[in-house]
Design a protein around this motif. Structure first.
Motif, short mmCIF file in Angstrom:
data_model
loop_
_atom_site.label_atom_id
_atom_site.label_comp_id
_atom_site.label_asym_id
_atom_site.label_seq_id
_atom_site.Cartn_x
_atom_site.Cartn_y
_atom_site.Cartn_z
N SER A 19 6.50 19.70 58.12
CA SER A 19 6.78 20.28 59.43
C SER A 19 5.92 21.50 59.74
O SER A 19 5.82 21.90 60.90
CB SER A 19 8.26 20.67 59.52
N GLU A 74 11.79 25.42 67.01
CA GLU A 74 12.45 24.88 65.82
C GLU A 74 12.06 25.61 64.53
O GLU A 74 12.62 25.33 63.47
CB GLU A 74 12.16 23.38 65.67
N ASP A 75 11.13 26.54 64.61
CA ASP A 75 10.81 27.38 63.45
C ASP A 75 11.78 28.56 63.34
O ASP A 75 11.73 29.32 62.36
CB ASP A 75 9.38 27.92 63.55
#
Length: 123
Positions: free
Chosen positions: A62, A88-89
């Motif tokens: 990812s 999303e980090d």
């Protein structure tokens, strides 16, 4: 060895942050160091790791191509350069150490953990 993570903050999507993990102890270069993260409501996951020499690095799929892990044994520090950040980090990022040559994505094999640093990526 004692670890302290820093460098977290709030950044817009597409931006960059550089996390640092400062370590105490004279044998820092005997430890593999990895970064893990835990997002709200999710399990902690492996992000990146670097061997004690710095010669081997390992990334979660990812973050490949966006994050870079490096170490400075003279300064007892490991850095995580995070580029092209995505919402999303967003997570609390932790650094961890184990006294071995190889990087492992398994958090259970790490002996030392620092307090986390929060990274928030806004959309």
């Amino acid at each position: 060895v004692q670890l302290q993570a820093s460098g977290g903050g709030l950044v817009q999507a597409g931006g960059s942050l550089r996390l640092s993990c400062a370590a105490s102890g004279r044998t820092f270069n005997s430890y593999t160091i990895s970064w893990f993260r835990q997002a709200p409501g999710k399990e902690r996951e492996f992000v990146a790791g670097i061997s004690w020499s710095g010669g081997n690095t390992y990334y979660a799929d990812s973050v490949k191509g966006r994050f870079t892990i490096s170490r400075d044994n003279a300064m007892n520090a490991v850095h995580l350069q995070m580029n092209s950040l995505k919402p999303e980090d967003t997570a609390v990022y932790y650094c961890a150490a184990r006294r071995t040559m190889s990087v492992s994505p398994n958090q259970n094999v790490y002996d030392y953990w620092g307090l986390g640093t929060l990274v928030t990526v806004s959309s």
